[in-house]
Design an enzyme around this catalytic site. Structure first.
Site, short mmCIF file in Angstrom:
data_model
loop_
_atom_site.label_atom_id
_atom_site.label_comp_id
_atom_site.label_asym_id
_atom_site.label_seq_id
_atom_site.Cartn_x
_atom_site.Cartn_y
_atom_site.Cartn_z
N LYS A 1 0.79 -1.13 -0.04
CA LYS A 1 -0.02 -0.03 -0.07
C LYS A 1 0.82 1.17 -0.01
O LYS A 1 0.50 2.28 -0.75
CB LYS A 1 -1.05 0.02 1.29
CG LYS A 1 -2.13 -0.96 1.09
CD LYS A 1 -2.57 -1.51 2.18
CE LYS A 1 -3.88 -2.46 2.09
NZ LYS A 1 -4.45 -3.03 3.46
N GLN B 1 -4.20 -1.29 9.66
CA GLN B 1 -4.31 -2.83 8.81
C GLN B 1 -4.78 -3.91 9.99
O GLN B 1 -4.51 -3.86 11.12
CB GLN B 1 -2.68 -3.06 8.70
CG GLN B 1 -2.52 -4.51 7.86
CD GLN B 1 -3.25 -4.65 6.49
OE1 GLN B 1 -3.26 -3.50 5.64
NE2 GLN B 1 -3.84 -5.62 6.26
N ASP C 1 -11.16 3.32 4.40
CA ASP C 1 -11.77 1.82 4.30
C ASP C 1 -13.22 1.81 4.24
O ASP C 1 -13.79 0.73 3.90
CB ASP C 1 -11.11 0.72 5.55
CG ASP C 1 -9.81 0.22 4.90
OD1 ASP C 1 -9.50 0.03 3.78
OD2 ASP C 1 -9.15 0.15 5.89
#
Ligand code: NAD
Length: 286
Positions: free
Chosen positions: A48, A92, A115
């Site tokens: 990422k 994460q 997200d």
């Protein structure tokens, strides 16, 4: 058979992102938080960060020790919420078991919730007030949209896996596009019947190569979200596979995504496009 190469579709998406950044003169900023040293999470976060650098985003990365507490992570989130250079905050998953992920998700400013895990954003998405959605299912839709002469309308779509980050939002996105959706999971009975009927299959179970060629119908469009490791007991080496047995399914499929190089790169590029959306939104709110 049309091979849905996420790697290639993602390159085009990245080009679009760079063009939009130039058009608006903005530099989106993404902060990544990794707690502990889970090897798979490490690989995902590195990918990422690399993608952010590739398109010229501003990035900050916080690697907290395994022993960090929920309060320690909350302190980082609070400071990132106030940082005007940061438009998206990502924690994460999965964090170590002693970390309360629900508290972390709820602490992220909904305007920086890249997200789309915050209940406020999920509520807007599920109720049709916003098309901002979690990265993986959005990436899957971008993939499906790239299939020539493909239409969702009237199709029978089967999603296998009902997680909050993949299966459930996937069901909403496909329903909104007029597919008729079945959402299967580990307690579904007669999965084989659903599989035989499905025009579109989205597999997100984490069960290595559980879907084989003789289980699906001719002309199926099949997206493999699974990332599974299988160990070769003779060589003792592991290889990456999906939930779909690619070799036996590919000749029956109208379109299929590979693992690796399929949904993985699409999730990452959607993380970038979600960050860009939040950056553009922050300008419009000024
Ligand atoms: P999860 O563990 O939260 O959910 C798995 C789901 O699969 C559950 O709903 C479970 O009921 C269902 N399931 C398990 N075994 C089944 C079976 N035999 N039959 C029917 N249903 C079954 O997982 P998740 O976070 O949704 O991820 C699913 C898979 O997708 C994992 O392999 C994960 O690594 C992968 N993943 C990949 C990406 C990507 O970017 N490629 C992103 C997210 C998740």
């Amino acid at each position: 058979m049309y091979l849905l190469e996420g790697k290639i579709i993602a390159q085009q998406e990245k080009k679009n992102i760079v063009d939009t950044m130039r058009d608006y003169g903005i530099t989106p900023g993404l902060a990544t938080i990794l707690v502990g040293d889970n090897p798979a999470s490490n690989v995902y976060v590195k990918a990422k960060i690399k993608a952010c650098e590739e398109v010229g985003f501003y990035g900050e990365h916080y690697n907290l020790d395994y022993s960090s507490t929920t309060e320690d992570v909350l302190a980082v989130i609070t400071s990132l919420n106030k940082n005007p250079e940061i438009h998206g905050i990502l924690v994460q998953s999965p964090p170590p078991p002693h970390i309360d992920m629900v508290r972390l998700v709820n602490a992220i400013d909904p305007l920086k919730d890249v997200d789309c895990f915050h209940p406020l954003n999920l509520g807007k998405f599920f109720s049709g007030q916003s098309d901002f959605a979690p990265c993986t299912p959005t990436g899957v839709i971008t993939m499906l949209d790239s299939i020539p002469n493909f239409s969702y309308e009237g199709k029978s779509a089967l999603i296998i896996g009902r997680s909050n980050i993949v299966g459930k939002p996937m069901a909403i996105l496909l329903t909104n596009r007029h597919a008729t959706v079945s959402l299967a999971h580990s307690r579904t009975k007669n999965l084989d019947i659903y599989l035989q009927k499905a025009d579109i299959i989205i597999a997100a179970t984490g069960q290595a190569e559980m879907i084989k060629g003789d289980m699906v119908k001719e002309g199926v469009v099949i997206i493999d979200v699974g990332i599974d490791r299988v160990l070769n007991p003779i060589t003792n080496k592991s290889r990456l596979v999906g939930d779909v047995e690619f070799e036996s399914v590919k000749d029956k499929a109208y379109a299929i995504s590979p693992v690796p190089g399929g949904v993985g790169p699409m999730t990452i590029v959607t993380l970038l496009s979600n960050t860009l959306k939040l950056a553009l939104q922050s300008i419009s709110l000024k």
